[in-house]
Each structure stands twice: as C-alpha cells, then as structure tokens.
Scaffold this motif. Structure first.
Motif, PDB file in Angstrom:
ATOM      1  N   LEU A  58       0.823  -1.208   0.000  1.00  0.00           N
ATOM      2  CA  LEU A  58       0.000   0.000   0.000  1.00  0.00           C
ATOM      3  C   LEU A  58       0.856   1.256   0.000  1.00  0.00           C
ATOM      4  N   SER A  59       2.141   1.120   0.346  1.00  0.00           N
ATOM      5  CA  SER A  59       3.038   2.265   0.461  1.00  0.00           C
ATOM      6  C   SER A  59       3.981   2.420  -0.724  1.00  0.00           C
ATOM      7  N   THR A  60       3.928   1.507  -1.683  1.00  0.00           N
ATOM      8  CA  THR A  60       4.847   1.576  -2.809  1.00  0.00           C
ATOM      9  C   THR A  60       4.246   0.930  -4.037  1.00  0.00           C
ATOM     10  N   GLN A  61       4.696   1.405  -5.210  1.00  0.00           N
ATOM     11  CA  GLN A  61       4.297   0.767  -6.460  1.00  0.00           C
ATOM     12  C   GLN A  61       5.346  -0.243  -6.920  1.00  0.00           C
ATOM     13  N   ALA A  62       6.418  -0.393  -6.121  1.00  0.00           N
ATOM     14  CA  ALA A  62       7.442  -1.377  -6.459  1.00  0.00           C
ATOM     15  C   ALA A  62       6.884  -2.792  -6.314  1.00  0.00           C
ATOM     16  N   ARG A  63       7.480  -3.690  -7.064  1.00  0.00           N
ATOM     17  CA  ARG A  63       7.058  -5.091  -6.985  1.00  0.00           C
ATOM     18  C   ARG A  63       7.837  -5.781  -5.866  1.00  0.00           C
ATOM     19  N   ILE A  64       7.207  -5.917  -4.728  1.00  0.00           N
ATOM     20  CA  ILE A  64       7.863  -6.499  -3.559  1.00  0.00           C
ATOM     21  C   ILE A  64       7.065  -7.701  -3.059  1.00  0.00           C
ATOM     22  N   GLY A  65       7.773  -8.621  -2.399  1.00  0.00           N
ATOM     23  CA  GLY A  65       7.102  -9.777  -1.811  1.00  0.00           C
ATOM     24  C   GLY A  65       6.296 -10.568  -2.806  1.00  0.00           C
ATOM     25  N   LEU A  66       6.887 -10.862  -3.964  1.00  0.00           N
ATOM     26  CA  LEU A  66       6.128 -11.507  -5.033  1.00  0.00           C
ATOM     27  C   LEU A  66       5.878 -12.992  -4.769  1.00  0.00           C
ATOM     28  N   GLY A  67       6.690 -13.566  -3.890  1.00  0.00           N
ATOM     29  CA  GLY A  67       6.519 -14.989  -3.605  1.00  0.00           C
ATOM     30  C   GLY A  67       7.132 -15.849  -4.686  1.00  0.00           C
ATOM     31  N   ARG A  68       6.925 -17.146  -4.587  1.00  0.00           N
ATOM     32  CA  ARG A  68       7.455 -18.060  -5.584  1.00  0.00           C
ATOM     33  C   ARG A  68       6.644 -19.349  -5.601  1.00  0.00           C
ATOM     34  N   THR A  69       6.685 -19.968  -6.749  1.00  0.00           N
ATOM     35  CA  THR A  69       6.115 -21.298  -6.922  1.00  0.00           C
ATOM     36  C   THR A  69       7.259 -22.181  -7.424  1.00  0.00           C
ATOM     37  N   GLY A  70       7.795 -23.016  -6.560  1.00  0.00           N
ATOM     38  CA  GLY A  70       8.998 -23.755  -6.915  1.00  0.00           C
ATOM     39  C   GLY A  70      10.147 -22.787  -7.096  1.00  0.00           C
ATOM     40  N   ASP A  71      10.793 -22.828  -8.264  1.00  0.00           N
ATOM     41  CA  ASP A  71      11.903 -21.927  -8.562  1.00  0.00           C
ATOM     42  C   ASP A  71      11.458 -20.696  -9.338  1.00  0.00           C
ATOM     43  N   SER A  72      10.175 -20.510  -9.562  1.00  0.00           N
ATOM     44  CA  SER A  72       9.675 -19.423 -10.411  1.00  0.00           C
ATOM     45  C   SER A  72       8.722 -18.522  -9.643  1.00  0.00           C
ATOM     46  N   LEU A  73       8.424 -17.399 -10.279  1.00  0.00           N
ATOM     47  CA  LEU A  73       7.403 -16.517  -9.731  1.00  0.00           C
ATOM     48  C   LEU A  73       6.032 -17.151  -9.915  1.00  0.00           C
ATOM     49  N   PRO A  74       5.092 -16.824  -9.050  1.00  0.00           N
ATOM     50  CA  PRO A  74       3.722 -17.299  -9.264  1.00  0.00           C
ATOM     51  C   PRO A  74       3.180 -16.798 -10.603  1.00  0.00           C
ATOM     52  N   THR A  75       2.332 -17.568 -11.214  1.00  0.00           N
ATOM     53  CA  THR A  75       1.777 -17.196 -12.522  1.00  0.00           C
ATOM     54  C   THR A  75       1.110 -15.825 -12.482  1.00  0.00           C
ATOM     55  N   ARG A  76       0.411 -15.536 -11.395  1.00  0.00           N
ATOM     56  CA  ARG A  76      -0.278 -14.241 -11.276  1.00  0.00           C
ATOM     57  C   ARG A  76       0.705 -13.087 -11.391  1.00  0.00           C
ATOM     58  N   ARG A  77       1.871 -13.218 -10.751  1.00  0.00           N
ATOM     59  CA  ARG A  77       2.848 -12.130 -10.769  1.00  0.00           C
ATOM     60  C   ARG A  77       3.486 -11.982 -12.151  1.00  0.00           C
ATOM     61  N   VAL A  78       3.700 -13.100 -12.822  1.00  0.00           N
ATOM     62  CA  VAL A  78       4.250 -13.052 -14.174  1.00  0.00           C
ATOM     63  C   VAL A  78       3.277 -12.339 -15.118  1.00  0.00           C
ATOM     64  N   LEU A  79       2.002 -12.659 -15.001  1.00  0.00           N
ATOM     65  CA  LEU A  79       0.995 -12.025 -15.854  1.00  0.00           C
ATOM     66  C   LEU A  79       0.864 -10.537 -15.549  1.00  0.00           C
ATOM     67  N   GLU A  80       0.983 -10.166 -14.263  1.00  0.00           N
ATOM     68  CA  GLU A  80       0.935  -8.747 -13.901  1.00  0.00           C
ATOM     69  C   GLU A  80       2.095  -7.992 -14.541  1.00  0.00           C
ATOM     70  N   PHE A  81       3.280  -8.588 -14.515  1.00  0.00           N
ATOM     71  CA  PHE A  81       4.453  -7.956 -15.122  1.00  0.00           C
ATOM     72  C   PHE A  81       4.267  -7.785 -16.626  1.00  0.00           C
ATOM     73  N   ARG A  82       3.795  -8.843 -17.284  1.00  0.00           N
ATOM     74  CA  ARG A  82       3.604  -8.766 -18.734  1.00  0.00           C
ATOM     75  C   ARG A  82       2.546  -7.736 -19.103  1.00  0.00           C
ATOM     76  N   SER A  83       1.516  -7.640 -18.288  1.00  0.00           N
ATOM     77  CA  SER A  83       0.478  -6.639 -18.535  1.00  0.00           C
ATOM     78  C   SER A  83       1.028  -5.223 -18.403  1.00  0.00           C
ATOM     79  N   ALA A  84       1.836  -5.000 -17.367  1.00  0.00           N
ATOM     80  CA  ALA A  84       2.430  -3.670 -17.155  1.00  0.00           C
ATOM     81  C   ALA A  84       3.390  -3.328 -18.286  1.00  0.00           C
ATOM     82  N   HIS A  85       4.144  -4.320 -18.740  1.00  0.00           N
ATOM     83  CA  HIS A  85       5.085  -4.089 -19.843  1.00  0.00           C
ATOM     84  C   HIS A  85       4.334  -3.740 -21.128  1.00  0.00           C
ATOM     85  N   ALA A  86       3.248  -4.444 -21.384  1.00  0.00           N
ATOM     86  CA  ALA A  86       2.438  -4.165 -22.571  1.00  0.00           C
ATOM     87  C   ALA A  86       1.810  -2.778 -22.505  1.00  0.00           C
TER      88      ALA A  86
END
Length: 259
Positions: A19-47
């Motif tokens: 709530l205090s930042t727009q930085a991507r923090i505390g994204l978590g992980r699924t195995g060795d990767s980011l959670p699918t939700r976080r990956v999709l959020e990044f791709r959406s922001a990039h687009a």
C-alpha cells in the motif's frame, strides 16, 4: 525449516507494505519461479508501457478539450520527426520544429506547450486538466498566450515554440517515459527566457503527475506558480532556482500547530 534460514513474512504483511509503494515487492514463488499471477501482472504492465509509447495522440479530440480551458484555440505543430518510429530513433529530430508559421507572435508572460513526448496517453489523460489547474492558478497574475499542441515532440522543442509565441516563460507539459508501475505520468518543464539552444540545466522539472497515485493537478500548479515567481525575481530558471513550496507548506503547518 532450518533454524538459520530467515522466516518469511506472511502475506498480510506484504499486502500492507504494498500500500506504500508501487514497487514489486514480496512476489513470492512457486517452486523456482514466480507465481503465474505475478508473471501475468508484469507482462500486462510491460504491454501497457509499450502501448503508451506507440499510441498516437488523438489531436482533434485533445485540441477540443484544450480549447474548453478558455485561453484560446490551440495551434498544432510538429517536429521534424515524420513518424513515431523515426521519433524514437532520432531524438534530435524531436527537438527541432518543422514549421511554426501558424503561431502568431505576441507579447505574453507565459506560454503553454502540450507535447505528446514518450507517452501520448499521459497527455490525453492529464493534459487538459493540468492546463486548467495552471490557468486557474496563474491567469490573474500573468498574461497567457494561446496554447500550442506539439506532436512527436521532445522537451527542447518548447524553446523554439516559445520564441515563435513571444513569451517570457514557457511551460511544457509532456508525457513522460512510461515505466512498469506508471504508463501515464505527465511531466512539466519550465524555462524562463527560453531560446533555442537552452540546455536541461536551464529548466526546472516537476515529474510524476498522475493523480490519484502521483502528484495532483492543484499541487503541481502551485509548484509551477512558485517557480515562475522565483524565476522572474532571479532572472533565470534551472539549477539556480529551487522549489521551496514544500518547505514553505511545512513551515506554515508547524506555525499553525504552535499557535
């Protein structure tokens, strides 16, 4: 869990911190990767950032909104960049005017240049409302030239336009380079006694204008008003001119608290 391994804060803590930042923090992980939700959020922001750069300015619609502000019908000019692709490859062309003969030269204190820059979306979203706040803040004190809309424009194009307008101070509203957090941020560049050849050291910048998350229109207009007043007293803008509006507001607040 190994006792030497640091404990992970729970999701509620990260939710509160976000709530205090727009930085991507505390994204978590699924195995060795980011959670699918976080990956999709990044791709959406990039687009969204890419789209903001490449979308064309809707000139007619935007000009109609600007005219409603009440400081005259805007003149539309362009730089020597003949396409968006050339504008991105050749920043020098974006700083050079194509034809400014449509601008009537006058004798004004202020001139406003509304430029698409690297985010036409930002100018569409915030340009006319920001101009309205500036005019409300400044029109009782200064004479204002009819506004100019500049396409395929870099900041320095405003110096050429200001010379054609006949203004003593130019205020350039321009779409800022989109990031992964904000794709529609507007910037303001102020130059006192503008002329072709001025450098960035001769300007003052107000950045990150995109309410409600960023700076608001009225707050930005008050900063501009303070800078214009200071520039006229000092005889120049740029590195020698400082924004004291926040310090003055703090001092005023402290004085009220003491009383």
């Amino acid at each position: 869990m190994n006792e030497l391994e640091p404990k992970r804060p729970d999701s509620a803590l990260w939710d509160e911190l976000r709530l205090s930042t727009q930085a991507r923090i505390g994204l978590g992980r699924t195995g060795d990767s980011l959670p699918t939700r976080r990956v999709l959020e990044f791709r959406s922001a990039h687009a969204a950032a890419r789209d903001a750069v490449h979308m064309p300015l809707e000139v007619e619609k935007f000009a109609a909104d600007v005219e409603k502000v009440g400081v005259g019908a805007p003149v539309v000019v362009t730089s020597k960049a003949t396409s968006r692709a050339e504008y991105l490859r050749r920043p020098d062309l974006g700083r050079t005017p194509d034809d400014l003969s449509s601008i009537d030269k006058g004798d004004f204190d202020l001139g406003f240049v509304l430029s698409d820059g690297l985010s036409p979306r930002a100018l569409m979203d915030h340009g006319s409302s920001m101009l309205e706040a500036l005019v409300a803040e400044l029109s009782d004190t200064y004479s204002i030239a009819p506004p100019v809309i500049a396409t395929e424009a870099r900041v320095a194009l405003g110096d050429h336009i200001a010379e054609a307008m006949g203004v003593r101070t130019v205020v350039v509203l321009i779409g800022e380079r989109p990031g992964l957090s904000v794709a529609d941020s507007l910037g303001i560049y102020l130059t006192h006694l503008p002329a072709p050849g001025k450098s960035d050291a001769d300007r003052n910048c107000i950045s990150n204008i995109h309410p409600p998350e960023g700076l608001g229109y009225q707050q930005s207009a008050k900063i501009v008003a303070g800078l214009i007043s200071g520039a006229r007293k000092l005889g120049r803008s740029g590195v020698a001119l400082k924004d004291t509006s926040r310090a003055e507001a703090l001092e005023s607040s402290e004085a009220l608290t003491i009383e």
